[in-house]
Design an enzyme around this catalytic site. Structure first.
Site, PDB file in Angstrom:
ATOM      1  CD  GLU A 142      69.659  99.597  -1.284  1.00 33.02           C
ATOM      2  OE1 GLU A 142      69.103  99.404  -0.198  1.00 33.02           O
ATOM      3  OE2 GLU A 142      69.135 100.253  -2.221  1.00 33.02           O
ATOM      4  N   GLY A 166      74.179  96.621  -7.975  1.00 37.88           N
ATOM      5  CA  GLY A 166      73.707  95.409  -8.637  1.00 37.88           C
ATOM      6  C   GLY A 166      74.465  95.214  -9.930  1.00 37.88           C
ATOM      7  NE  ARG A 167      73.378  99.030 -15.034  1.00 36.91           N
ATOM      8  CZ  ARG A 167      72.405  98.917 -15.935  1.00 36.91           C
ATOM      9  NH1 ARG A 167      72.637  98.267 -17.049  1.00 36.91           N
ATOM     10  NH2 ARG A 167      71.233  99.457 -15.722  1.00 36.91           N
ATOM     11  NE  ARG A 211      70.702  96.609 -19.863  1.00 35.97           N
ATOM     12  CZ  ARG A 211      71.595  97.364 -20.456  1.00 35.97           C
ATOM     13  NH1 ARG A 211      72.406  96.847 -21.389  1.00 35.97           N
ATOM     14  NH2 ARG A 211      71.702  98.648 -20.172  1.00 35.97           N
ATOM     15  CE1 TYR A 230      65.063  99.990 -19.603  1.00 40.62           C
ATOM     16  CE2 TYR A 230      66.671  98.230 -19.376  1.00 40.62           C
ATOM     17  CZ  TYR A 230      65.531  98.882 -18.935  1.00 40.62           C
ATOM     18  OH  TYR A 230      64.877  98.417 -17.826  1.00 40.62           O
ATOM     19  CB  CYS A 246      57.574  87.805 -35.513  1.00 38.97           C
ATOM     20  SG  CYS A 246      57.836  86.238 -36.345  1.00 38.97           S
ATOM     21  CD  GLU A 247      57.455  92.508 -31.684  1.00 42.23           C
ATOM     22  OE1 GLU A 247      57.466  93.666 -32.155  1.00 42.23           O
ATOM     23  OE2 GLU A 247      56.484  92.000 -31.107  1.00 42.23           O
ATOM     24  CE1 TYR A 284      68.117  95.559 -13.246  1.00 40.88           C
ATOM     25  CE2 TYR A 284      70.350  96.301 -13.693  1.00 40.88           C
ATOM     26  CZ  TYR A 284      69.249  96.246 -12.865  1.00 40.88           C
ATOM     27  OH  TYR A 284      69.286  96.860 -11.634  1.00 40.88           O
TER      28      TYR A 284
END
Length: 457
Positions: free
Chosen positions: A302, A304-305, A341, A345, A373-374, A402
């Site tokens: 399986e 994905g990335r 991301r 992460y 605004c972060e 992602y």
């Protein structure tokens, strides 16, 4: 666990370990630097920006095709009976999933929405695996009614719920038990899924007893065991440990006289965001054969990335460059609501200027940030970059997985457009969201009365 590279790049120190522009380009054959600037396949990104605006996701159809084929061929050359089920959670774009379906991929889904996308893309129910730790009763009913080929059960409680639903519907659920091997995948803590402390799977010590119980339950037919230990894994050692345990459990199931037809070995193989050494598809396939090949079971893989991650870039435009007291800030029109991301992460993504002249300009450290605004709205810290004035274009690399699928409308920012490229052609596969579409469906509660017209200036 953060990699040493991620720790360094997020610490605020200079990003001296970053690969250079040429090195990043050479490792991505679907990208090219032409006289008119950086291109995906044969489509200049400057043309995409003019036609479709920014920020925009840009995916290479050729890269997706090539990477899927590489994994498929690697598995086939080992002689394994293995089938690729693309993990939609990496990128659920209908165009991406349809392309992979037409190359022969099945689907690994973790929600009813993903199941429906897989079906829209032309994937037959028998070729869908339904995974996930919190499937609802409604989702399980829909999956059973559709006839999905395999449901990965993550707990004794879920098994009992599924048995009751299947019995009530008069159908049989084909089930694989997802095992938690308590193996450290060596990846970021937020994307490891195979440790005992994680919410996923059944303890390996309970596997045989629960498998035997499943075989006796009405509405349930156990067909195999499943395992998925995490994402962005850059070493074969964790896979080898997990698959060796899986092989031992499969032998126990057989020795107990219970039927077993397949092993679902999950995904998680990483990609070289920053030039890291990662296993090739051939090396991964050889390890799978070494650990599981002697069992003679059908295998479900399986990825994905690994398939779609390198195939996408996030094209963004510089709003302005700001010189702070100690740091230079390059502020983009893309933000953490588009690509979360790096914020979530501590992930590293290559950033390339689109204009050829910028590839020859002097470099100095810059923090690449968005307008949200972060303080966490940061794509890179102290990254060596040329002077990038307002209107300059940059491509954030390896954003095919992602990226868009995790984006949001935080700060009332509509979702970015998405474009797929094939050779010299490009096509919108998701239009840029309008403000009206973003807010559609909102209503006021009765006690506030009707929405009033905006006050005059």
């Amino acid at each position: 666990m953060r990699t040493r590279f991620e720790e360094r790049t997020r610490s605020g120190s200079e990003d001296r370990g970053a690969p250079g522009f040429r090195s990043l380009l050479a490792a991505r054959p679907h990208l090219a630097l032409t006289a008119v600037g950086l291109a995906v396949e044969a489509v200049p990104l400057a043309r995409v920006a003019v036609s479709h605006g920014t920020p925009t996701w840009v995916y290479s159809a050729a890269a997706i095709h090539t990477r899927y084929r590489a994994m498929s061929v690697a598995l086939a050359e080992t002689g394994l009976d293995a089938r690729i089920h693309y993990a939609l959670k990496a990128n659920d774009s209908l165009a991406v999933v349809t392309q992979l379906a037409r190359q022969g991929a099945g689907a690994d889904v973790v929600s009813d929405g993903e199941r429906r996308i897989a079906r829209q893309a032309g994937i037959a129910p028998r070729d869908i695996v339904f995974s996930g730790v919190g499937k609802t009763e409604a989702e399980l009913r829909a999956a059973l009614a559709d006839g999905v080929g395999q449901i990965n059960v993550e707990s004794a409680e879920e098994l009992a719920m599924l048995s009751a639903i299947a019995r009530g519907m008069g159908v049989t659920a084909k089930v694989a038990l997802r095992i938690n091997p308590d193996v450290d995948a060596g990846t970021h803590a937020k994307i490891t899924t195979g440790l005992a402390e994680n919410k996923f799977g059944i303890p390996s010590t309970d596997a045989l007893a629960l498998y035997s119980h499943a075989a006796a339950l009405p509405g349930i037919v156990p067909v195999g065991l499943a395992m998925h230990i995490g994402s962005q894994i850059t070493s074969l050692a964790p896979f080898r440990s997990a698959y060796s345990l899986l092989a031992a459990l499969a032998r126990e199931v057989r020795s107990a006289g219970l039927p077993i037809a397949l092993l679902d070995i999950g995904g998680g193989l990483g990609i070289p965001y920053a030039g890291e050494e990662v296993p090739s598809a051939s090396a991964y396939a050889a390890m799978v054969k070494e650990t599981l090949g002697a069992l003679g079971l059908r295998l479900v893989v399986e990825p994905g990335r690994w398939i779609v991650g390198p195939a996408g870039v996030l094209l963004a435009r510089v709003v302005l460059q700001k010189q702070g007291e100690h740091r230079r800030f390059v502020i983009l029109d893309a933000a953490m609501n588009d690509l979360i991301r790096p914020s979530l992460y501590d992930a590293w993504h290559g950033i390339l200027p689109v204009t050829p002249a910028r590839w020859r300009a002097p470099l100095s450290p810059a923090d690449v940030v968005g307008p949200v605004c972060e303080t966490g709205d940061t794509f890179a810290s102290a990254r060596p970059l040329p002077d990038l004035g307002p209107g300059e274009l940059v491509a954030i690399l390896d954003a095919g997985a992602y990226g868009a699928v995790m984006s949001s409308t935080y700060n009332a920012r509509p979702l970015a457009a998405a474009v797929m490229v094939s050779g010299t052609a490009d096509a919108v596969i998701r239009p840029r969201q309008s403000f009206e579409a973003m807010r559609a469906g909102e209503v006021l509660p009765p006690w506030l009365g009707p929405l009033l017209p905006p006050p005059e200036r």
